[in-house]
Design a protein around this motif. Structure first.
Motif, mmCIF file in Angstrom:
data_model
loop_
_atom_site.group_PDB
_atom_site.id
_atom_site.type_symbol
_atom_site.label_atom_id
_atom_site.label_comp_id
_atom_site.label_asym_id
_atom_site.label_seq_id
_atom_site.Cartn_x
_atom_site.Cartn_y
_atom_site.Cartn_z
ATOM 1 N N THR A 3 73.007 4.434 -32.331
ATOM 2 C CA THR A 3 74.032 3.693 -33.074
ATOM 3 C C THR A 3 73.590 2.243 -33.258
ATOM 4 O O THR A 3 73.303 1.544 -32.287
ATOM 5 N N VAL A 4 73.531 1.825 -34.528
ATOM 6 C CA VAL A 4 73.183 0.439 -34.839
ATOM 7 C C VAL A 4 74.415 -0.244 -35.413
ATOM 8 O O VAL A 4 75.021 0.250 -36.376
ATOM 9 N N LEU A 5 74.817 -1.369 -34.816
ATOM 10 C CA LEU A 5 75.918 -2.159 -35.367
ATOM 11 C C LEU A 5 75.311 -3.274 -36.216
ATOM 12 O O LEU A 5 74.408 -3.982 -35.764
ATOM 13 N N VAL A 6 75.796 -3.374 -37.446
ATOM 14 C CA VAL A 6 75.328 -4.452 -38.328
ATOM 15 C C VAL A 6 76.487 -5.413 -38.536
ATOM 16 O O VAL A 6 77.534 -5.035 -39.077
ATOM 17 N N GLY A 7 76.300 -6.651 -38.075
ATOM 18 C CA GLY A 7 77.330 -7.675 -38.254
ATOM 19 C C GLY A 7 76.987 -8.512 -39.478
ATOM 20 O O GLY A 7 75.839 -8.923 -39.651
ATOM 21 N N ILE A 8 77.964 -8.737 -40.333
ATOM 22 C CA ILE A 8 77.725 -9.535 -41.543
ATOM 23 C C ILE A 8 78.665 -10.736 -41.514
ATOM 24 O O ILE A 8 79.882 -10.561 -41.377
ATOM 25 N N SER A 9 78.085 -11.930 -41.620
ATOM 26 C CA SER A 9 78.940 -13.126 -41.624
ATOM 27 C C SER A 9 78.921 -13.779 -43.000
ATOM 28 O O SER A 9 78.212 -13.327 -43.907
ATOM 29 N N GLY A 10 79.714 -14.853 -43.126
ATOM 30 C CA GLY A 10 79.986 -15.420 -44.442
ATOM 31 C C GLY A 10 78.913 -16.323 -44.986
ATOM 32 O O GLY A 10 79.011 -17.556 -44.917
ATOM 33 N N LEU A 169 63.685 -7.029 -41.603
ATOM 34 C CA LEU A 169 64.860 -6.774 -40.749
ATOM 35 C C LEU A 169 64.870 -5.307 -40.321
ATOM 36 O O LEU A 169 65.119 -4.984 -39.155
ATOM 37 N N LYS A 170 64.581 -4.428 -41.276
ATOM 38 C CA LYS A 170 64.586 -2.988 -40.975
ATOM 39 C C LYS A 170 63.523 -2.662 -39.922
ATOM 40 O O LYS A 170 63.777 -1.963 -38.943
ATOM 41 N N GLN A 171 62.323 -3.208 -40.133
ATOM 42 C CA GLN A 171 61.242 -2.968 -39.160
ATOM 43 C C GLN A 171 61.610 -3.501 -37.785
ATOM 44 O O GLN A 171 61.297 -2.887 -36.770
ATOM 45 N N ALA A 172 62.262 -4.667 -37.762
ATOM 46 C CA ALA A 172 62.650 -5.260 -36.477
ATOM 47 C C ALA A 172 63.672 -4.354 -35.775
ATOM 48 O O ALA A 172 63.590 -4.131 -34.565
ATOM 49 N N VAL A 173 64.615 -3.824 -36.542
ATOM 50 C CA VAL A 173 65.617 -2.918 -35.956
ATOM 51 C C VAL A 173 64.904 -1.706 -35.354
ATOM 52 O O VAL A 173 65.146 -1.332 -34.195
ATOM 53 N N LEU A 174 64.001 -1.099 -36.126
ATOM 54 C CA LEU A 174 63.325 0.113 -35.639
ATOM 55 C C LEU A 174 62.472 -0.204 -34.409
ATOM 56 O O LEU A 174 62.437 0.563 -33.449
ATOM 57 N N HIS A 175 61.797 -1.353 -34.450
ATOM 58 C CA HIS A 175 60.947 -1.750 -33.321
ATOM 59 C C HIS A 175 61.783 -1.848 -32.037
ATOM 60 O O HIS A 175 61.435 -1.269 -31.012
#
Ligand SMILES: Cc1cc2nc3c(=O)[nH]c(=O)nc-3n(C[C@H](O)[C@H](O)[C@H](O)COP(=O)(O)O)c2cc1C
Length: 395
Positions: A3-10, A169-175
């Motif tokens: 499970t990956v949580l993606v937080g998005i800010s303003g 960002l995607k590569q960092a998440v997978l890493h």
């Protein structure tokens, strides 16, 4: 399932988070849930993220339309990784100081999984010592900062503050999601790709190597926790996350770089297609076309694998690659012995399937006497087999 949580800010880069969420959601093993600050909803709608993630988006901590549990706690418990992208100056300040005044920051505080922060803001906001100190504090708490890039900013300025590329960002998440510590403390040196041997200022001799096998290997070793240096010739690839990349052009550059880094590395893998010959003299002006042919006299380049083998240290594991069109197994065995390698990975050139510039490869591994394999699959899969062999040899 992770499970990956993606937080998005303003921030204005919030729209780029849609691509990240879409890319991550397409990976079979990953379940994505999105949390947005209220201000992020001014830039992009929860509906977009809900559709792309196939999951409900959390904005409001006090939304009672959830199953009967404390939502931010249950979400935090199941998280394997939390990334905030884009991270506004405001949200960075909050998470650096444990402020939890909305669903995003409350869940972030409750999580104890790896946390990644991708800042995106105007240069002035980023360079403000307050933001810099907040980022320092985040690092000190073990969060990973995915540095903002320089370039054109939405406010019209040019400078540092652009969100890191979505592919990074995607590569960092997978890493960080798949990383383990199996090879932690080990230093790995890889050479990859082609070399270019200059004829004159506009022409060179090269080969069809893409560098893909070396990039796959670098990524796999990095995910095992090793410190990886990738010495790579001219290429068009996206470099793997978390790897120290050294760009080189010629066989001479590659030789010198490998000799410089070699002694301090524990595991050395040579999969570059280094030119065996280089023009004896590089002409300093463009050679003009003229009648008749053109003869270029070449000399041998220095043999990187041979030199590394001859200077191999007790603690080192040396792996070479052999690319052959025929009698590959016997050639790989004799290369392994001749070059003092621990293993040689043999691969054949089969148009569109194995060898240069393909996404797949067919390999065998030899220690000079026995042969393991053949295996066939993506270069990522072949890299995993090679890394597994290294892990078995190290422990
Ligand atoms: C058009 C516009 C663009 C903005 N872009 C950014 C930005 O890129 N980065 C940032 O840190 N703040 C940016 N801000 C300011 C934030 O939206 C503001 O600090 C807000 O309080 C952040 O809220 P949040 O952190 O709760 O999402 C922008 C504001 C506006 C009006």
């Amino acid at each position: 399932m992770k499970t990956v949580l993606v937080g998005i800010s303003g921030g204005i880069a919030a729209y780029k988070a849609a691509q990240l969420v879409s890319d991550l959601s397409k990976i079979d093993d990953i379940h994505v849930e999105v949390l947005m600050s209220k201000n992020a909803c001014e830039f992009i709608t929860p509906l977009t993220l809900q559709t792309l993630s196939h999951n409900r988006v959390t904005v409001d901590s006090f939304d009672t339309n959830y199953a009967y549990d404390v939502h931010h706690i249950s979400q935090a418990k199941k998280a394997d990784l939390f990334i905030i992208a884009p991270a506004s100056a405001d949200v960075i300040a909050k998470v650096a100081h444990g402020i939890a005044d909305d669903a995003l920051t409350t869940t972030f505080l409750a999580c104890n999984c790896p946390k990644l922060i991708a800042p995106a803001m105007n240069t002035g906001m980023l360079e403000n010592p307050i933001t810099q100190n907040n980022l320092k504090t985040c690092r000190a708490y073990g969060m990973t900062i995915l540095d903002a890039q320089s370039g054109y900013l939405a406010c019209g300025d040019s400078g540092k503050g652009r969100l890191a590329e979505v592919s990074v960002l995607k590569q960092a998440v997978l890493h960080h999601l798949y990383k383990d510590d199996t090879l932690s403390g080990k230093k790995v040196l890889i050479d990859a790709g082609p070399t270019q041997e200059a004829i004159d200022p506009v022409r060179y001799i090269s080969n069809h190597s893409s560098g893909k096998m070396g990039v796959s290997l670098a990524r796999s070793f990095a995910r095992k926790g090793a410190h990886v240096t990738l010495v790579i010739g001219p290429n068009h690839l996206e470099m793997p996350y978390g790897v120290n990349v050294v760009d080189v052009i010629s066989a001479k550059d590659m030789y010198e770089t490998m000799m410089e880094y070699g002694p301090t590395n524990d595991i050395i893998v040579c999969c570059a297609a280094v030119a065996d010959y280089t023009p004896k003299n590089v002409v300093d002006h463009k050679i003009k076309k003229q009648g008749g042919g053109l003869t270029i006299e070449c000399k041998r380049t220095q043999d990187i694998l041979q030199s590394l083998g001859e200077n191999k240290k007790e603690h080192q594991l040396l792996i070479g690659f052999a690319m052959e069109t025929d009698d590959m197994e016997n050639y790989a065995k004799s290369k392994c012995i001749k070059k003092h390698c621990d293993y040689v990975v043999g691969n054949t050139i089969v148009q569109g399937e194995s060898g240069f510039a393909t996404d797949t490869n067919r390999i065998i591994i030899t220690d000079g006497s026995t042969i393991e394999g053949p295996w066939f699959g993506s270069k990522d899969e072949m890299a995993e087999i090679i890394v597994k062999k290294v892990v078995e040899s190290c422990y």
